[in-house]
Design a protein around this motif. Structure first.
Motif, short mmCIF file in Angstrom:
data_model
loop_
_atom_site.label_atom_id
_atom_site.label_comp_id
_atom_site.label_asym_id
_atom_site.label_seq_id
_atom_site.Cartn_x
_atom_site.Cartn_y
_atom_site.Cartn_z
N LEU A 161 -7.97 56.80 23.49
CA LEU A 161 -7.92 57.24 22.08
C LEU A 161 -6.76 57.25 21.59
CD1 LEU A 161 -10.31 60.30 23.00
CD2 LEU A 161 -11.00 58.21 21.96
N TYR A 162 -6.49 57.14 20.21
CA TYR A 162 -5.17 56.77 19.48
C TYR A 162 -5.26 57.77 18.37
CZ TYR A 162 -7.01 53.24 16.32
OH TYR A 162 -7.88 52.57 15.47
N GLY A 163 -4.14 58.42 17.80
CA GLY A 163 -3.94 58.87 16.74
C GLY A 163 -2.61 58.24 15.98
N LEU A 207 -9.30 58.69 17.01
CA LEU A 207 -9.58 59.92 17.04
C LEU A 207 -10.29 60.66 16.19
CD1 LEU A 207 -6.28 61.74 18.65
CD2 LEU A 207 -8.42 61.68 19.68
N SER A 208 -10.29 59.75 15.04
CA SER A 208 -11.25 60.24 13.79
C SER A 208 -12.68 59.73 13.66
CB SER A 208 -10.48 59.72 12.43
OG SER A 208 -10.34 58.30 12.35
N SER A 223 -15.31 59.68 32.85
CA SER A 223 -14.24 58.88 33.13
C SER A 223 -12.96 59.33 32.68
CB SER A 223 -14.53 57.60 32.27
OG SER A 223 -15.64 57.14 33.02
N PRO A 224 -11.75 58.63 33.07
CA PRO A 224 -10.43 59.16 32.61
C PRO A 224 -10.26 58.62 31.30
CG PRO A 224 -10.12 57.93 34.70
CD PRO A 224 -11.78 57.64 34.24
N VAL A 225 -9.45 59.68 30.50
CA VAL A 225 -9.22 59.76 29.07
C VAL A 225 -7.79 59.35 29.04
CG1 VAL A 225 -9.53 60.72 26.69
CG2 VAL A 225 -11.30 61.04 28.54
N VAL A 226 -7.45 58.51 28.05
CA VAL A 226 -5.97 58.22 27.80
C VAL A 226 -5.70 58.34 26.18
CG1 VAL A 226 -4.12 56.64 27.95
CG2 VAL A 226 -5.76 56.47 29.62
N PHE A 227 -4.97 59.19 25.95
CA PHE A 227 -4.46 59.53 24.63
C PHE A 227 -2.96 58.97 24.42
CE2 PHE A 227 -7.08 63.17 25.84
CZ PHE A 227 -7.94 63.55 24.77
N ILE A 228 -3.20 58.12 22.92
CA ILE A 228 -1.72 57.55 22.66
C ILE A 228 -1.71 58.25 21.11
CG2 ILE A 228 -0.63 55.83 22.07
CD1 ILE A 228 -1.84 54.34 24.22
N VAL A 229 -0.65 59.06 20.81
CA VAL A 229 -0.67 59.79 19.58
C VAL A 229 0.87 59.80 19.22
CG1 VAL A 229 -2.72 61.26 19.81
CG2 VAL A 229 -0.49 62.03 20.64
N SER A 230 0.84 59.52 17.81
CA SER A 230 2.21 59.94 17.14
C SER A 230 2.38 61.18 16.35
CB SER A 230 2.47 58.61 16.16
OG SER A 230 1.57 58.61 15.14
N THR A 231 3.56 61.37 15.81
CA THR A 231 3.81 62.59 14.96
C THR A 231 4.05 62.28 13.70
OG1 THR A 231 4.17 63.93 17.12
CG2 THR A 231 5.08 64.70 15.06
N THR A 232 3.73 62.91 12.65
CA THR A 232 4.33 62.56 11.20
C THR A 232 4.72 63.76 10.53
OG1 THR A 232 3.67 61.45 9.15
CG2 THR A 232 1.93 62.84 9.96
N ASP A 239 -2.86 61.62 9.92
CA ASP A 239 -3.95 61.73 9.20
C ASP A 239 -5.41 61.68 10.28
OD1 ASP A 239 -2.47 62.58 7.08
OD2 ASP A 239 -2.51 60.64 6.06
N ASN A 240 -5.25 60.74 10.77
CA ASN A 240 -6.52 60.29 11.66
C ASN A 240 -6.67 61.19 12.97
OD1 ASN A 240 -4.80 58.77 13.23
ND2 ASN A 240 -5.30 56.70 12.38
N ALA A 241 -5.79 62.09 13.05
CA ALA A 241 -5.78 62.80 14.31
C ALA A 241 -5.91 64.20 13.95
CB ALA A 241 -4.84 62.64 15.13
N LEU A 242 -5.92 64.64 12.58
CA LEU A 242 -5.72 65.99 11.97
C LEU A 242 -7.08 66.71 12.41
CD1 LEU A 242 -4.09 67.96 10.63
CD2 LEU A 242 -5.01 67.11 8.42
N ARG A 243 -8.42 66.03 12.27
CA ARG A 243 -9.48 66.87 12.42
C ARG A 243 -9.64 67.15 13.95
NH1 ARG A 243 -14.31 63.89 9.29
NH2 ARG A 243 -15.61 65.46 10.45
#
Length: 662
Positions: A12-14, A43-44, A56-65, A72-76
């Motif tokens: 999952l990415y944001g 993520l949206s 199953s394992p979950v991998v998150f890759i997220v940025s910060t703004t 925006d696509n991780a806010l919800r």
């Protein structure tokens, strides 16, 4: 013979500008080489994954703004997991790893990633691989590359542990469970194999005759509503041979834009890529003769990249000229992954080897020195490798969306109804080894070219017969926190050197109009402004207006410093103003803050006041933050950790706010 079902994990990415998404797509692409299947989702797109039931394992890759905000696509998603109604064992079944992208030039480094991680752990999730915090301030690849290298072993270890924890379940169901099997009817696709079908029978799109800056009169369609507004006035604020050129633009928003909110909001300006650079890129790609041909972009069915799609910000049936003018950020600094992809399109062996060096781990220092630090564009990079002939599809895969540029409003609608002011420096990129001639910033250079014919210079009268200026496309970016306190009795401090003073002009105009017209009997909290520039007589922006605010009492304290004026001249002028010698020695805003440490800490820690900081993130904002830390340590007699906690509390209470840029 039954086919082998490869173990799966959820990815999952944001992403705000595409970097986190690009990394996630790269992980998904190579997962098969490691005997795994990555189920990639934004993520949206919460309909594509279900963390409440994920085994199953979950991998998150997220940025910060922004000021530590989620993309925006991780806010919800972030709002969803922060709900207080969720129990502490809500995610007890979840096993996760997280890669956070950020920039230490900004105060809330990797804040989105840290927020997600903290909340996952509060809800019972277990971490199977140490979190990576990648810093764009020094180069994301410094952390990203080794983190990715170790990810595969960690995923397999997590899968093994999870399998041993539920052996009975897996033996009974996993072997023939349809949801565990990738759908073979879904083609693996890859963006760098995009096909371009020229439609010769379509009418060509002709370039506008208004010059390089306006190839098309219409900006691309966006999800947010953008509006065309007219530039009604343009004034140069700096004087003489100032190092930087600061301009004020006034937009006429009386008809098309509702901007009646309190000062502090910002807005986006949609600008095109520079016409000469677009033409040069078309020539470099061998497509100049086809520049007005309309194209249709689609995914090939025979490629193997999972989750690939045509970028949603690229409309169909557009001209090549439009594609490179409005859709792709052709000045984007090429990442190592792009350099790696360029290797196979480079004919000369020496040049091919050099590209391989630059994108390798051992070549990080050279990559930073020759590509990243001087902000080399793709076109400038290709000029250094003449035998490299990439297809357009490669650019579409690796270049991000051409982003609008944000600006802070520098006026109050109470003072200037129907108008919107903003201020900016014309950015200059100097010549370097990969750039024979300097160039201006994309948006600031474009705006300067637009308004140059009618630009009013300092000390000159404005002409009533100025030629009409074109419209520019803008959209509002509501900022719900960077605003003056709604309670007029609350004191607040503003720190804004250079063009960072812009939003505070709006703050003060709003307060003056309210004080003078609406609430003459109200109690107003004191206001402080710390402003700094190089020279008193060259780049002291809004000098007359600020001094008028101080004279009227709207601004309680105006503290100004000049970093480049001669010491003798500065001391003489400060002496005439009957100030202290110590004040005369202040070169930067943080020095002036320190000089008034007791008053500032009293406002923030005893009187529930606020502090606003606007301007440069890389130096000024860091220095101001460090100075505030030192002031708190001294005034409260506490150690570094306690001072950090105090500042963190001010941020959480929205009483320490930043509007900063790199």
């Amino acid at each position: 013979m039954p086919c082998e079902v490869k173990p799966r994990f959820v990815l999952l990415y944001g992403s705000q500008k595409g970097q986190a998404q690009s990394i996630a797509e790269g992980v998904a692409e190579v997962a098969e080489e490691h005997g795994l299947v990555a189920e990639l989702s934004c993520l949206s797109h919460n309909e594509k994954y279900n963390l409440e039931k994920e085994k199953s394992p979950v991998v998150f890759i997220v940025s910060t703004t922004g000021d530590g905000e989620p993309p925006d696509n991780a806010l919800r998603f972030v709002r969803r997991i922060k709900k207080k109604t969720l129990s502490t064992d809500h995610y007890k079944h979840l096993s996760y790893a997280l890669l956070a992208l950020g920039d230490t030039n900004y105060a809330n480094f990797c804040n989105c990633g840290k927020t997600i991680e903290r909340r996952l752990q509060e809800l019972g999730a277990k971490q199977f691989y140490a979190t990576g915090y990648a810093d764009d301030g020094v180069g994301l690849e410094v952390v990203v590359d080794p983190w990715l290298d170790g990810l595969w072993k960690a995923i397999k270890g997590a899968l093994s542990k999870m399998a041993s924890d539920r052996t009975g379940y897996l033996k009974g169901e996993a072997g023939d469970s349809p949801q565990e099997t990738p759908d073979s009817s879904i083609p693996d696709v890859q963006l760098n194999l995009l096909s371009i079908a020229e439609r010769q029978n379509c009418e060509s799109v002709r370039a506008s005759s208004h010059g390089d800056a306006s190839v098309s009169t219409s900006a691309p369609e966006t999800k947010t509503k953008d509006t065309g507004v007219s530039i009604s006035r343009a004034v140069q604020l700096t004087r003489g041979d100032s190092v930087k050129m600061a301009l004020l633009l006034e937009l006429d928003i009386s008809v098309s834009l509702n901007f009646s909110k309190p000062p502090g909001d910002s807005f986006d300006v949609f600008c095109p890529n520079r016409g000469t650079e677009v033409e040069d890129m078309l020539r470099r790609l061998g497509l100049h003769e086809q520049r007005n041909h309309r194209v249709h972009i689609s995914l090939r069915k025979d490629n193997k990249k999972r989750g690939a799609q045509v970028p949603p910000y690229i409309p169909q049936n557009i001209s090549l000229l439009y594609l490179l003018t409005w859709c792709l950020e052709i000045r984007h600094v090429p990442k190592k992954a792009f350099l790696r992809a360029l290797v196979e399109h480079t004919g000369d062996a020496v040049q091919r080897r050099r590209l391989q060096e630059l994108c390798s781990k051992q070549g990080t220092a050279d990559y930073n020195l020759y590509v990243r630090d001087p902000s080399l564009s793709v076109l400038e990079l290709l000029s250094a490798f003449p035998s490299c002939m990439p297809p357009l599809s490669l650019l579409i895969e690796h270049l991000p969306k051409l982003q609008p540029r944000p600006y802070s409003a520098a006026s109050s609608c109470l003072r200037h109804p129907g108008k919107l002011h903003f201020v900016f420096n014309v950015v200059e990129f100097p010549a370097c080894s990969g750039r024979p001639a300097g160039r201006r910033g994309l948006c600031t250079g474009w705006l300067f070219d637009l308004i140059n014919p009618v630009l009013v210079f300092p000390g000159k009268a404005e002409s009533s017969g100025s030629p009409a200026l074109p419209k520019i496309h803008v959209s509002l970016r509501p900022n719900c926190s960077f605003r003056p306190p709604s309670d007029l009795s609350v004191p607040f401090i503003m720190v804004g050197p250079g063009t960072g003073v812009a939003p505070f002009i709006g703050f003060l105009q709003q307060r003056y109009e309210k004080e003078r017209q609406e609430n003459p009997e109200a109690t107003f909290g004191e206001t402080w402004l710390f402003f700094g520039c190089r020279h008193r007589n060259q780049d002291y922006l809004f000098r007359e207006e600020l001094e008028d605010f101080e004279s009227s009492g709207t601004l309680s304290h105006l503290k100004v410093c000049f970093s480049r004026d001669d010491q003798e001249e500065e001391e003489e002028e400060e002496a005439e103003a009957a100030t202290t010698i110590s004040a005369a020695r202040c070169k930067y805003v943080q020095h002036n803050l320190l000089l008034h440490s007791q008053q500032i800490t009293d406002i923030l820690l005893k009187r529930n006041g606020c502090i606003f900081v606007c301007g440069d993130a890389k130096n000024m904002a860091k220095d101001v933050n460090d100075t505030l830390m030192d002031m708190i340590k001294t005034e409260l007699q506490v150690d570094q950790l306690e001072a950090m906690k105090t500042l963190a509390r001010l941020r959480e209470e929205k009483r320490y706010l930043q509007d900063i840029w790199g």
